[in-house]
Design an enzyme around this catalytic site. Structure first.
Site, PDB file in Angstrom:
ATOM      1  N   PRO A  44       0.796  -1.243   0.000  1.00 39.92           N
ATOM      2  CA  PRO A  44       0.000   0.000   0.000  1.00 39.92           C
ATOM      3  C   PRO A  44       0.825   1.289   0.000  1.00 39.92           C
ATOM      4  O   PRO A  44       0.798   2.065   0.962  1.00 39.92           O
ATOM      5  CB  PRO A  44      -0.832  -0.140   1.272  1.00 39.92           C
ATOM      6  CG  PRO A  44       0.059  -0.915   2.195  1.00 39.92           C
ATOM      7  CD  PRO A  44       0.805  -1.893   1.319  1.00 39.92           C
ATOM      8  N   CYS A  45       1.508   1.560  -1.112  1.00 38.68           N
ATOM      9  CA  CYS A  45       2.300   2.786  -1.195  1.00 38.68           C
ATOM     10  C   CYS A  45       1.418   4.035  -1.191  1.00 38.68           C
ATOM     11  O   CYS A  45       1.913   5.137  -0.930  1.00 38.68           O
ATOM     12  CB  CYS A  45       3.208   2.755  -2.423  1.00 38.68           C
ATOM     13  SG  CYS A  45       2.366   2.448  -3.981  1.00 38.68           S
TER      14      CYS A  45
END
Length: 289
Positions: A249-250
């Site tokens: 989850p950047c």
């Protein structure tokens, strides 16, 4: 399930347009009527779309898009992370509650460019727009949101990452993989990811896996989580190399100022992801991943 997700994908396009309008007129805080007019919709229709897609009203959802909310979320995450890291404990995300596992490719495998690998791929609707998904027998190796309906550029980029691999289209399985990703409650085993990156990138991505849904961290906080304090710029470069959207989850990393910052698949989509997760965190409609 497919029809429901396809409906969400269509609703997302409208939500993304609303977010784009809000972000471009943020200084004067547009009213709901102005937003609906910009989309050619009635306020009632906009209300219905937001409520169906995000589980909250437009007014509540749009609060999660603001810089003020982002800065408050960063302060809260700073408090939680400081406590857990100082105590030597794992971060609050707990690897998506242990529903994601990873395997890193060896340097030799990376050097060979995927030679000997069979990569299946296909496009599928998701609650955040259509995505190109690719996987091998060892796990998911790519999830990328499509910027346009045409998949040519996205597929070319995927093949550039794996120049020596054999590619096989598989639309049916891609739809099933997408359904598994976005229906965690029905998942019977962890999703397995196959990661292609340097040791430093892998360290950053592992830290990202520990950032819980509905939580944001700054680049400096993530650097600390990855045990490389002070390396914010290099951490940012590692984030930009991530090609497995959402599961790594950047999108949960934002600037210290509260600004959303860049995102490989578009800043408006990043804002939508963050606001959607905030809505879920606050107790409304806990449907997806």
């Amino acid at each position: 399930m497919r029809n429901a997700v396809a409906d969400q994908a269509r609703q997302y396009e409208m939500v993304a347009r609303a977010i784009a309008f809000i972000r471009s007129h943020a200084r004067r805080q547009p009213t709901l009527n102005e937003i609906s007019d910009s989309l050619g919709l009635s306020e009632f229709h906009l209300q219905r779309i937001f409520s169906e897609w995000a589980g909250v009203s437009p007014k509540r959802f749009l609060q999660y898009v603001t810089k003020q909310y982002a800065k408050q979320a960063l302060r809260e995450s700073s408090d939680v992370l400081s406590i857990t890291l100082d105590a030597g404990l794992s971060s609050p995300g707990r690897l998506h509650d242990l529903m994601v596992t990873c395997e890193a490719m060896s340097p030799g495998e990376i050097k060979r460019g995927g030679a000997g690998l069979a990569i299946r791929y296909g496009t599928a609707p998701t609650p955040f727009g259509d995505a190109l998904i690719a996987w091998t027998g060892r796990g998911i190796c790519h999830i990328g949101f499509l910027q346009h309906a045409d998949t040519t550029d996205a597929l070319a980029a995927l093949k550039q990452d794996w120049p020596a691999a054999a590619f096989m289209p598989d639309q049916t399985q891609a739809t099933q993989v997408a359904a598994t990703i976005f229906n965690a409650t029905a998942r019977t085993r962890p999703l397995h990811l196959m990661l292609r990156g340097t040791n430093f990138q892998l360290k950053v991505w592992e830290a990202l896996l520990n950032v819980a849904s509905g939580t944001t961290v700054s680049y400096s906080q993530l650097a600390r989580m990855a045990n490389v304090p002070g390396a914010q710029r290099t951490v940012g470069s590692a984030i930009a190399k991530n090609r497995i959207a959402l599961l790594i989850p950047c999108h949960r990393v934002i600037r210290e100022s509260g600004e959303i910052g860049n995102y490989y698949w578009g800043a408006d989509r990043k804002a939508a992801l963050l606001a959607w997760e905030a809505a879920q965190k606050h107790g409304q409609d806990s449907q997806a991943f």
